[in-house]
Structure formats: structure tokens, C-alpha cells
Design an enzyme around this catalytic site. Structure first.
Site, PDB file in Angstrom:
ATOM      1  N   GLY A  12      32.196  48.960  39.044  1.00  0.00           N
ATOM      2  CA  GLY A  12      32.780  49.847  37.878  1.00  0.00           C
ATOM      3  C   GLY A  12      34.038  49.105  37.737  1.00  0.00           C
ATOM      4  O   GLY A  12      35.119  49.977  37.196  1.00  0.00           O
ATOM      5  N   LYS A  13      34.034  47.824  37.781  1.00  0.00           N
ATOM      6  CA  LYS A  13      35.364  47.117  37.383  1.00  0.00           C
ATOM      7  C   LYS A  13      36.065  47.337  35.806  1.00  0.00           C
ATOM      8  O   LYS A  13      37.172  47.682  35.407  1.00  0.00           O
ATOM      9  CB  LYS A  13      35.169  45.737  37.434  1.00  0.00           C
ATOM     10  CG  LYS A  13      34.848  45.355  39.161  1.00  0.00           C
ATOM     11  CD  LYS A  13      34.503  43.829  39.249  1.00  0.00           C
ATOM     12  CE  LYS A  13      33.226  43.282  38.530  1.00  0.00           C
ATOM     13  NZ  LYS A  13      32.568  43.567  38.916  1.00  0.00           N
ATOM     14  N   GLY A  42      28.671  42.390  33.149  1.00  0.00           N
ATOM     15  CA  GLY A  42      28.402  43.478  32.114  1.00  0.00           C
ATOM     16  C   GLY A  42      29.537  44.588  32.597  1.00  0.00           C
ATOM     17  O   GLY A  42      29.136  45.297  33.538  1.00  0.00           O
ATOM     18  N   HIS A  43      30.530  44.571  31.776  1.00  0.00           N
ATOM     19  CA  HIS A  43      31.553  45.648  32.069  1.00  0.00           C
ATOM     20  C   HIS A  43      31.374  46.781  30.887  1.00  0.00           C
ATOM     21  O   HIS A  43      31.898  46.827  29.985  1.00  0.00           O
ATOM     22  CB  HIS A  43      33.043  45.023  32.038  1.00  0.00           C
ATOM     23  CG  HIS A  43      33.065  44.023  33.151  1.00  0.00           C
ATOM     24  ND1 HIS A  43      34.141  43.095  33.426  1.00  0.00           N
ATOM     25  CD2 HIS A  43      32.131  43.641  34.076  1.00  0.00           C
ATOM     26  CE1 HIS A  43      33.835  42.485  34.501  1.00  0.00           C
ATOM     27  NE2 HIS A  43      32.830  42.813  34.991  1.00  0.00           N
ATOM     28  N   THR A  44      31.158  47.999  31.470  1.00  0.00           N
ATOM     29  CA  THR A  44      31.045  49.253  30.670  1.00  0.00           C
ATOM     30  C   THR A  44      32.264  50.024  30.709  1.00  0.00           C
ATOM     31  O   THR A  44      32.923  50.396  31.696  1.00  0.00           O
ATOM     32  CB  THR A  44      29.814  49.947  31.328  1.00  0.00           C
ATOM     33  OG1 THR A  44      28.615  49.135  31.509  1.00  0.00           O
ATOM     34  CG2 THR A  44      29.565  51.144  30.297  1.00  0.00           C
ATOM     35  N   GLN A  55      31.783  39.953  38.567  1.00  0.00           N
ATOM     36  CA  GLN A  55      30.867  40.116  39.915  1.00  0.00           C
ATOM     37  C   GLN A  55      31.618  40.521  41.271  1.00  0.00           C
ATOM     38  O   GLN A  55      32.547  41.381  40.986  1.00  0.00           O
ATOM     39  CB  GLN A  55      30.190  38.424  40.072  1.00  0.00           C
ATOM     40  CG  GLN A  55      29.368  37.906  39.203  1.00  0.00           C
ATOM     41  CD  GLN A  55      30.066  37.438  37.747  1.00  0.00           C
ATOM     42  OE1 GLN A  55      30.959  36.688  37.918  1.00  0.00           O
ATOM     43  NE2 GLN A  55      29.490  37.782  36.798  1.00  0.00           N
ATOM     44  N   GLY A  84      19.595  45.264  32.283  1.00  0.00           N
ATOM     45  CA  GLY A  84      18.598  46.578  32.207  1.00  0.00           C
ATOM     46  C   GLY A  84      17.873  46.757  33.474  1.00  0.00           C
ATOM     47  O   GLY A  84      17.082  47.634  33.663  1.00  0.00           O
ATOM     48  N   GLY A 137      33.385  59.694  37.324  1.00  0.00           N
ATOM     49  CA  GLY A 137      32.467  59.490  36.311  1.00  0.00           C
ATOM     50  C   GLY A 137      33.042  58.466  35.290  1.00  0.00           C
ATOM     51  O   GLY A 137      34.094  58.025  35.582  1.00  0.00           O
TER      52      GLY A 137
HETATM   53  P1  IMO Z   1      29.681  42.297  36.978  1.00  0.00           P
HETATM   54  O1  IMO Z   1      30.684  41.534  36.415  1.00  0.00           O
HETATM   55  C1  IMO Z   1      25.986  42.263  39.366  1.00  0.00           C
HETATM   56  C2  IMO Z   1      24.033  38.478  40.228  1.00  0.00           C
HETATM   57  C3  IMO Z   1      22.763  38.151  39.334  1.00  0.00           C
HETATM   58  C4  IMO Z   1      21.895  37.158  40.500  1.00  0.00           C
HETATM   59  C5  IMO Z   1      22.969  36.558  41.016  1.00  0.00           C
HETATM   60  C6  IMO Z   1      23.356  35.081  40.327  1.00  0.00           C
HETATM   61  O2  IMO Z   1      29.045  42.953  35.957  1.00  0.00           O
HETATM   62  O3  IMO Z   1      29.728  42.917  38.260  1.00  0.00           O
HETATM   63  P2  IMO Z   1      24.036  34.507  37.709  1.00  0.00           P
HETATM   64  O4  IMO Z   1      23.218  34.654  36.508  1.00  0.00           O
HETATM   65  O5  IMO Z   1      25.580  34.659  37.869  1.00  0.00           O
HETATM   66  O6  IMO Z   1      23.864  33.125  38.184  1.00  0.00           O
HETATM   67  O7  IMO Z   1      23.201  35.258  38.863  1.00  0.00           O
HETATM   68  O8  IMO Z   1      24.359  37.050  40.466  1.00  0.00           O
HETATM   69  N1  IMO Z   1      25.087  38.565  39.162  1.00  0.00           N
HETATM   70  C7  IMO Z   1      25.433  39.990  38.982  1.00  0.00           C
HETATM   71  N2  IMO Z   1      25.179  41.103  39.666  1.00  0.00           N
HETATM   72  N3  IMO Z   1      26.956  42.261  38.343  1.00  0.00           N
HETATM   73  C8  IMO Z   1      27.211  41.237  37.919  1.00  0.00           C
HETATM   74  O9  IMO Z   1      28.546  41.130  37.119  1.00  0.00           O
HETATM   75  C9  IMO Z   1      26.838  40.010  38.151  1.00  0.00           C
HETATM   76  N4  IMO Z   1      26.605  38.827  37.618  1.00  0.00           N
HETATM   77  C10 IMO Z   1      25.627  37.792  38.405  1.00  0.00           C
HETATM   78  O10 IMO Z   1      22.086  39.456  39.458  1.00  0.00           O
HETATM   79  O11 IMO Z   1      21.604  37.842  41.724  1.00  0.00           O
HETATM   80 MG    MG Z   2      28.350  44.982  35.498  1.00  0.00          MG
END
Ligand code: IMO
Ligand code: MG
Length: 422
Positions: free
Chosen positions: A15-16, A40-42, A223, A300, A413
Site C-alpha cells: 500500500g506504498k 504497481g502503485h495504486t 517492492q 492482475g 481503505g
Molecule cells: P510494488 O512496488 C509485489 C515480485 C514478482 C516476483 C519477483 C521478481 O507494487 O510493491 P521482477 O519482475 O521484479 O523480476 O519479479 O518480485 N515483484 C513484486 N511483488 N509488488 C511489487 O512491486 C513487485 N515487483 C516485483 O512478483 O515474485
Molecule cells: Mg503493487
């Protein structure tokens, strides 16, 4: 004046984006320093939802400056797509988005090489986002990468691309993959170069000018700690340093100018892709998926779900230096009669309080749980800490105590007004 590094303290998707958006009201400059379009930052603003992959979430607050630092890997076409998306939603980025000229490029051959590598691994695949992130960082470390500075050096771009495409295609062929056509790459990247050129800058200097002017800087981690290339559950990790040190190397920020490290955690745990996950539990997963929650913002995919892991999160707090916490998705637990927290691991009969090094060992650990009573009350309309049910407050304070950090924010939320400053 506080400069804060925000990090994910679990496996990403904590949830960053939302927390950054809330904090940006105070900050002047928001910086991304690692990762790429795997993030993916929502962010929800009123009725509109934005999913940002490369551009800092701070872009949604008028007047704030956003930097994409040298540690980020950039697919120029994805970035142009994101700029178009913002334009469509009438977000003006002119004069407030800058991209480091030192940032490395993600190339079409990186995606193809990654697809080959994952295919070869078979059932041991990492389950990456297939955005070319690993091979792009690989080229950076191997000193064969191309950078934003090369992209906008239009006179020499074609020759550089020709060499790199030729070299990469040799590898792709050896892997049995599909060679990338030079002309298509050249056309695509020259076009993106024209569009991105006005944004490319020496962001390290800009960061230091901002610090000298006593501006408040916020670092938007991507991440999470256990996806860190060094501190994570290797090899089931991403290819960058997602922990707080990465914010420094990925932007040119000196460690002694950092005031706080804010850890973002979910009130439970999720992970996408392969790799060990000690507290994974299908029942909590089914419940969250049935609520329409926990589907990846980038791919997704349904996220794997489990209980809060105090062992892993405490260790995350140590390696990042987390002093403040934002706890998100508290409302996801609203319906549960009982909530479990992993307090220790058992590995081959021995109780341990750290995350083992070897993935096979992490697969084997048995969580030792403590059970907390659920609050079974809708928390989504709470405005203050006191509005939260006492059982929820007790649960949140207990996990903060285990981690040894102070709760700054409780989030109930996706909306901006579903945020409680504690
Ligand atoms: P946010 O910033 C959750 C996971 C991938 C995979 C592993 C390696 O939205 O938190 P990669 O494509 O980076 O080489 O994949 O890291 N992964 C994430 N999981 N949130 C993310 O980013 C992620 N970015 C990569 O699912 O297990
Ligand atoms: Mg994400």
C-alpha cells in the site's frame, strides 16, 4: 524538515502508493530510486484510480516535484504510456517530473531474455512480472547497459542500439528465444527519446539543490524488503536493493541526511510470484479474494495471502532502520473472528527468531502463532484512532511493539480520507 525513506517491509504491495500520496501533502520532492515498471502503485483520488509503475505517486499532488533516480530501470515506451495516461486524466507533469540521465534502460531484448530464463527454470521459475527488470539490472552490473543519457544522445543512439541488439540476439538465440529486430527497436526507442528528452536531467544535483533549500524529500520505495536482492528470500527476489540503503545509492542521497525510515506493512501478509512464504494460508486468501481484494496491480495475478509475520517484519525493521510504521488494509481483517500472528519459527524442532538464509529452509519453517480476537466491526469509516474498535487498536499496538516502531498511520481503505494519523 524531515527527509523520509518509505519502504515496503514485506513482499511488496503493502500500500506504498496510497501512503506516499497522503504524505506528499507535506513533502516537496518525491523520489523513486530503484525498481522499474514491475512496481504497481495504486492511488485513489476522489472517484479516480491511478496505477503508477515508474512515475512517483507524488505526481498526483499539484506543484510537487518528482524525480526518477539513477537506480531505477526505465522502459521508455512504458514511461511514455504512463505519461499519456496522466495526460488523459488531466494531470500536468510539465516542470515537475525529471528522470535521471544515469538511469538504465530496459530494452526489448531484456524482456525476451527474461522470458527464456523463466521458461528454462520450469517449475522453479521466479514468477517475475516479465518486465525485463532482472536482465536490465544484469546488464547494468555487467557494465553493458544503456542509460537515459544514451537514449537522448540521438546522434549516437542508432549505432549503440545496433551493437547491443546484435550482442543480445546472440544470447537469445542460444536460449532458443525469438531475436528482436533491430529496426523495430531503433524506431521505437528513437520515438520515445524525442518524447522523453525534456524530462531527462541530472537528478542528483537537483536532489542536492532541494536539500540545500531545506525542502522536504520523500523516497518512494518499490517492492518490499523480502524482494531485496541481498536481504530477501533469494533467489525469489527482484534484482534491486529495495531496502532503505537502496534509496541512497539509487538517488545520490547521503545516509546522514535521512531523518526517518517509514515502513509500510499490511495488517496481514501477501506475496505474488514464487518463493517461500511461511504464514501463507488459503482460508484468509479465499476470504480476501472473495472480497475482491488482493489482485496484482501490475499483472492482475491473485496475490498469495497469509497471516502477519512478526519474525520477518521485525527483521525488516532492523535492516531498514524503520522507526515509523504505516499499517494498511486493516479493514481487510474486519470480518474475522480470530486473527493469527506468527511470533517465532520452528525449524527442524528448534525455535528461531530470524528468517533463514536458504529458501529451502524458509519453506520448511513452521510458524508459531499467537491468536488475537477479531473486532468484527466495519473500520472503514473511522476518522480517528479512538474510532477504531478497541480490539483492533490492541492488535495494531501489539504488532508495532513486536517490530519496535511507532505507528504513524493506520489505513482503513484506499481513499485519502481513510487515513488515520496516530
Ligand atoms: P510494488 O512496488 C509485489 C515480485 C514478482 C516476483 C519477483 C521478481 O507494487 O510493491 P521482477 O519482475 O521484479 O523480476 O519479479 O518480485 N515483484 C513484486 N511483488 N509488488 C511489487 O512491486 C513487485 N515487483 C516485483 O512478483 O515474485
Ligand atoms: Mg503493487
Amino acid at each position: 524538515m524531515a527527509n523520509t525513506i518509505l519502504v515496503g517491509a514485506q513482499w511488496g504491495d503493502e500500500g506504498k502508493g496510497k501512503i506516499i500520496d497522503v504524505l506528499t501533502e507535506q513533502a516537496d520532492v518525491v523520489v523513486r530510486s530503484q525498481g522499474g515498471a514491475n512496481a504497481g502503485h495504486t492511488v485513489r483520488v476522489g472517484a479516480k484510480e491511478y496505477i503508477l509503475h515508474l512515475i512517483p505517486s507524488g505526481i498526483l499532488r499539484r506543484g510537487k516535484v518528482c524525480l526518477i533516480g539513477n537506480g531505477v530501470v526505465i522502459n521508455p515506451t512504458s514511461l511514455v504510456g504512463e505519461l499519456d495516461g496522466l495526460k488523459q486524466k488531466k494531470v500536468n507533469v510539465k516542470g515537475r517530473l525529471y528522470i535521471s540521465d544515469k538511469a538504465h534502460l530496459v530494452m526489448p531484448y531484456h524482456r525476451e531474455l527474461e522470458a527464456c530464463a523463466e521458461r528454462i527454470k520450469g517449475k522453479n521459475k521466479i514468477g517475475t512480472t516479465l518486465r525485463g527488470i532482472g536482465p536490465a539490472y544484469g546488464d547494468k552490473i555487467a557494465r553493458t547497459g544503456l542509460r537515459m543519457a544514451d537514449l537522448v544522445d540521438t546522434k549516437n543512439l542508432e549505432a549503440r542500439l545496433r551493437t547491443r541488439v546484435r550482442e543480445a540476439n546472440r544470447l537469445i538465440k542460444a536460449f532458443g528465444g525469438k531475436a528482436v529486430p533491430f529496426k523495430a527497436v531503433n524506431d521505437e526507442y528513437s520515438k520515445a527519446a524525442r518524447r522523453l528528452k525534456p524530462f531527462v536531467a541530472n537528478t542528483t544535483k537537483m536532489l542536492h539543490d532541494a536539500l540545500a533549500a531545506k525542502k522536504e524529500v520523500l523516497f518512494e520505495g518499490a517492492q518490499g524488503t523480502y524482494l531485496d536482492i541481498d536481504q530477501g528470500t533469494y533467489p525469489f527476489v527482484t534484482s534491486s536493493n529495495t531496502t532503505s540503503g537502496g534509496a541512497c545509492t539509487g538517488s545520490g542521497m547521503p545516509p546522514n541526511k535521512v531523518d526517518h525510515v517509514l515502513g509500510v506493512i499490511k495488517a496481514y501478509t501477501t506475496r505474488v510470484g514464487g518463493g517461500p512464504f511461511p504464514t501463507e494460508d488459503d482460508d484468509i486468501g479465499d476470504m480476501l479474494h472473495n472480497m475482491g481484494r488482493e489482485f496484482g496491480a501490475t499483472t492482475g495475478r491473485p496475490r498469495r495471502c497469509g497471516w502477519f509475520d512478526a519474525v520477518a517484519t521485525r527483521q525488516a525493521a532492523q535492516v531498514n532502520g524503520i522507526d515509523q510504521l504505516a499499517i494498511t488494509n486493516i479493514d481487510g481483517l474486519d470480518k474475522l473472528p480470530e486473527i493469527r500472528v506468527c511470533m517465532a519459527y520452528k525449524l527442524r524442532g528448534k525455535t528461531i527468531d530470524y528468517v533463514p538464509t536458504i529458501s529451502g529452509d524458509i519453506e520448511q519453517v513452521k510458524p508459531v502463532y499467537e491468536t488475537f480476537p477479531g473486532w468484527q466491526t466495519d473500520t472503514t469509516k473511522a476518522k480517528t484512532w479512538k474510532d477504531l474498535p478497541p480490539k483492533a487498536r490492541r492488535y495494531l499496538q501489539a504488532i508495532a511493539k513486536m517490530i519496535d516502531a511507532k505507528i504513524l498511520i493506520a489505513s482503513i481503505g484506499p481513499a485519502r480520507n481513510q487515513t488515520i494519523f496516530v
